[in-house]
Design a protein around this motif. Structure first.
Motif, mmCIF file in Angstrom:
data_model
loop_
_atom_site.group_PDB
_atom_site.id
_atom_site.type_symbol
_atom_site.label_atom_id
_atom_site.label_comp_id
_atom_site.label_asym_id
_atom_site.label_seq_id
_atom_site.Cartn_x
_atom_site.Cartn_y
_atom_site.Cartn_z
ATOM 1 N N PHE A 26 15.938 -34.520 -12.969
ATOM 2 C CA PHE A 26 16.181 -35.929 -12.648
ATOM 3 C C PHE A 26 15.324 -36.350 -11.463
ATOM 4 O O PHE A 26 14.701 -37.415 -11.446
ATOM 5 C CB PHE A 26 17.669 -36.113 -12.323
ATOM 6 C CG PHE A 26 18.027 -37.432 -11.705
ATOM 7 C CD1 PHE A 26 18.315 -38.534 -12.494
ATOM 8 C CD2 PHE A 26 18.069 -37.580 -10.320
ATOM 9 C CE1 PHE A 26 18.634 -39.759 -11.923
ATOM 10 C CE2 PHE A 26 18.388 -38.799 -9.739
ATOM 11 C CZ PHE A 26 18.667 -39.890 -10.536
ATOM 12 N N ALA A 27 15.302 -35.479 -10.443
ATOM 13 C CA ALA A 27 14.647 -35.839 -9.192
ATOM 14 C C ALA A 27 13.127 -35.884 -9.296
ATOM 15 O O ALA A 27 12.460 -36.387 -8.403
ATOM 16 C CB ALA A 27 15.054 -34.840 -8.103
ATOM 17 N N ALA A 28 12.580 -35.351 -10.389
ATOM 18 C CA ALA A 28 11.132 -35.438 -10.575
ATOM 19 C C ALA A 28 10.723 -36.826 -11.063
ATOM 20 O O ALA A 28 9.555 -37.196 -10.973
ATOM 21 C CB ALA A 28 10.654 -34.375 -11.566
ATOM 22 N N GLU A 29 11.688 -37.580 -11.579
ATOM 23 C CA GLU A 29 11.351 -38.874 -12.182
ATOM 24 C C GLU A 29 12.061 -40.054 -11.535
ATOM 25 O O GLU A 29 11.501 -41.149 -11.454
ATOM 26 C CB GLU A 29 11.693 -38.842 -13.679
ATOM 27 C CG GLU A 29 11.260 -40.080 -14.446
ATOM 28 C CD GLU A 29 11.474 -39.950 -15.949
ATOM 29 O OE1 GLU A 29 12.026 -38.918 -16.379
ATOM 30 O OE2 GLU A 29 11.078 -40.872 -16.684
ATOM 31 N N LYS A 102 10.952 -43.304 -9.675
ATOM 32 C CA LYS A 102 10.395 -43.177 -8.328
ATOM 33 C C LYS A 102 9.089 -43.946 -8.198
ATOM 34 O O LYS A 102 8.720 -44.390 -7.112
ATOM 35 C CB LYS A 102 10.156 -41.693 -8.005
ATOM 36 C CG LYS A 102 11.422 -40.896 -7.805
ATOM 37 C CD LYS A 102 11.186 -39.600 -7.041
ATOM 38 C CE LYS A 102 10.334 -38.619 -7.810
ATOM 39 N NZ LYS A 102 10.271 -37.297 -7.139
ATOM 40 N N ASN A 103 8.357 -44.069 -9.320
ATOM 41 C CA ASN A 103 7.044 -44.723 -9.233
ATOM 42 C C ASN A 103 7.134 -46.251 -9.304
ATOM 43 O O ASN A 103 6.113 -46.936 -9.352
ATOM 44 C CB ASN A 103 6.104 -44.186 -10.316
ATOM 45 C CG ASN A 103 6.573 -44.530 -11.724
ATOM 46 O OD1 ASN A 103 7.569 -45.229 -11.916
ATOM 47 N ND2 ASN A 103 5.848 -44.030 -12.719
ATOM 48 N N ALA B 248 4.603 -39.728 -18.251
ATOM 49 C CA ALA B 248 3.751 -40.578 -17.424
ATOM 50 C C ALA B 248 4.420 -40.988 -16.112
ATOM 51 O O ALA B 248 3.772 -41.574 -15.244
ATOM 52 C CB ALA B 248 3.359 -41.829 -18.215
ATOM 53 N N HIS B 249 5.691 -40.685 -15.987
ATOM 54 C CA HIS B 249 6.435 -41.136 -14.805
ATOM 55 C C HIS B 249 6.912 -39.989 -13.914
ATOM 56 O O HIS B 249 7.618 -40.224 -12.938
ATOM 57 C CB HIS B 249 7.650 -41.957 -15.253
ATOM 58 C CG HIS B 249 7.290 -43.169 -16.055
ATOM 59 N ND1 HIS B 249 6.843 -44.338 -15.487
ATOM 60 C CD2 HIS B 249 7.279 -43.380 -17.391
ATOM 61 C CE1 HIS B 249 6.592 -45.225 -16.441
ATOM 62 N NE2 HIS B 249 6.849 -44.670 -17.610
ATOM 63 N N LEU B 250 6.548 -38.786 -14.268
ATOM 64 C CA LEU B 250 7.050 -37.634 -13.520
ATOM 65 C C LEU B 250 6.204 -37.365 -12.293
ATOM 66 O O LEU B 250 4.975 -37.409 -12.344
ATOM 67 C CB LEU B 250 7.057 -36.388 -14.417
ATOM 68 C CG LEU B 250 8.031 -36.444 -15.592
ATOM 69 C CD1 LEU B 250 7.781 -35.272 -16.532
ATOM 70 C CD2 LEU B 250 9.467 -36.431 -15.104
#
Lengths: 132, 283
Positions: A26-29, A102-103, B248-250
């Motif tokens: 979860f925390a990677a995204e 996150k992005n 694409a969002h990782l």
């Protein structure tokens, strides 16, 4: 808020918590500090692996529709916990509670989904280390 | 809240608790509570234990996904090169499994996902979620190859030592690999020895020796027990590359690791409260 619904939500979360399916962390995204609620019109459903995606048109402050991508768990895990493909019908008004990517993309981890009929289902990718 | 609402709430809670209890007791999820077993180890025609079955992790395995599970403080004995590789994984690599790259061994043994074994006389197949598999020859006369091609599961040789199936593996890749969910590293010097047993009908157990002199100062071990699934449970199709929008969002690495050795944030913001459901016939 009715206590029964608190219990429902808690138990849905508990059931999800014991199912370990971790395609990625979860925390990677997602950003756990960015909890939000989206209410929108369902425009598209992808009932696919490794995650299902559904897309909402959410009105912004000016009333213009903004497309959001909603990510949930894998079809097998979701259907086992009672969240079925047929629960999502185009044109439905759906409420999604979750965490933003996150992005900064218009992408949300749809951990709790309130369907058009008011039923609450867990969309969490359980076992990903995300909030339960 | 009225008394009637309270009674309704308790009734709903009881019904759902019973449902949830049924789920746990029957072990219908991807993992389950441990069970006691008096059923004997099934055996093949040759008399060896039959490891075949659909195997599910138990809630006793903590922290899931951490290859240092059995070490004090989950502290891996990293060499300086291993520490550098860990930092590289954390800051410059996306989880290979999330990019639909095979997780390999020993990562799959530390996973939270069930797996299935089909055992033949001279080969044994481990089938995994993501629709991956490894096929291991059981032949004590086979030796490791000279200069074998690196792979994610390595070159695997199986042999019986009494009732224990020993799988000895070398020749691993050193790129696009994490040794576990937490982004710990391994090099191409990895050597894994798995010792699989089925102490009764309902459990399978592995003792794993992990050696990697490039990245770890000494060998270490990882052990784990899984519980047999229900008769009608089996692996389902899980096509990782079908619609991997999230790739694409990782970000790099697994994100924060909590003090309990698992991945995730320590204090996530709470979600908005659930929306009360309006009873039929009421506004």
């Amino acid at each position: 808020m009715k206590p029964a619904l608190v219990f429902v939500a808690a138990l849905v979360g508990m059931a999800a918590g014991v199912q370990l399916l971790a395609h990625h962390s979860f925390a990677a995204e997602f950003d756990a500090s960015k909890a939000l609620r989206l209410t929108g019109t369902l425009t598209k459903v992808e009932w696919t692996n490794p995650h299902i995606y559904f897309y909402l048109d959410v009105k912004d402050d000016n009333g213009n529709p903004v497309r959001w991508t909603c990510e949930s768990g894998a079809p097998g895990a979701l259907s086992r916990r009672g969240f079925k493909r047929g629960d999502l019908k185009l044109g439905d008004t759906i409420v999604v509670d979750g965490y933003r990517a996150k992005n900064g993309a218009n992408l949300i981890d749809a951990r709790r989904v309130t369907l058009a009929d008011g039923r609450i289902v867990s969309g969490a990718s359980a076992g990903d280390g995300g909030p339960q | 809240m009225t008394l009637r609402h309270a009674v309704q709430g308790v009734a709903v809670l009881g019904a759902l608790a019973a449902l949830a209890g049924g789920v746990f007791a029957q072990g219908r999820g991807l993992t389950t509570v441990d069970v006691k077993s008096t059923r004997p180890t099934p055996r093949t025609a040759s008399g060896k234990p039959d490891l075949s079955g659909y195997w599910k992790g138990t809630t006793d395995t903590r922290p899931v996904g951490n290859i240092g599970k059995d070490l004090p403080g989950w502290k891996l004995p990293l060499t300086p090169a291993g520490e550098a590789a860990l930092q590289h994984n954390l800051t410059a690599t996306i989880d290979p499994e999330s990019l639909c790259i095979i997780g390999g061994i020993p990562r799959h043994n530390a996973s939270g996902l069930p797996f299935e074994i089909l055992q033949g006389a001279n080969k044994i197949a481990f089938l995994y979620w993501y629709s991956y598999f490894r096929l291991i020859p059981i032949d004590a006369s086979r030796k490791h190859s000279d200069d074998p091609d690196p792979s994610f599961f390595g070159e695997e040789l199986g042999r019986w030592e009494g009732d224990t199936l020993v799988v000895d593996s070398i020749a691993f890749k050193d790129e696009k690999v994490w040794i576990d969910e937490n982004a710990n590293p391994h090099s191409d010097a990895l050597h894994v020895v798995e010792r699989w047993t089925r102490p009764d009908a309902d459990h399978i157990h592995v003792e794993t020796l992990i050696e990697d002199p490039k990245f770890y100062t000494r060998p270490f071990t990882y052990s784990r027990t899984w519980v047999l699934g229900q008769p009608d449970e089996e692996l389902q199709e899980y096509a990782c590359s079908e619609n991997n929008v999230d790739a694409a969002h990782l970000g790099f690495g697994p994100g924060p690791i909590r003090p309990d050795g698992t991945r995730g944030y320590l204090n996530p913001a709470p979600l908005p409260p659930p929306i009360p459901r309006t009873a039929p016939g009421k506004p």
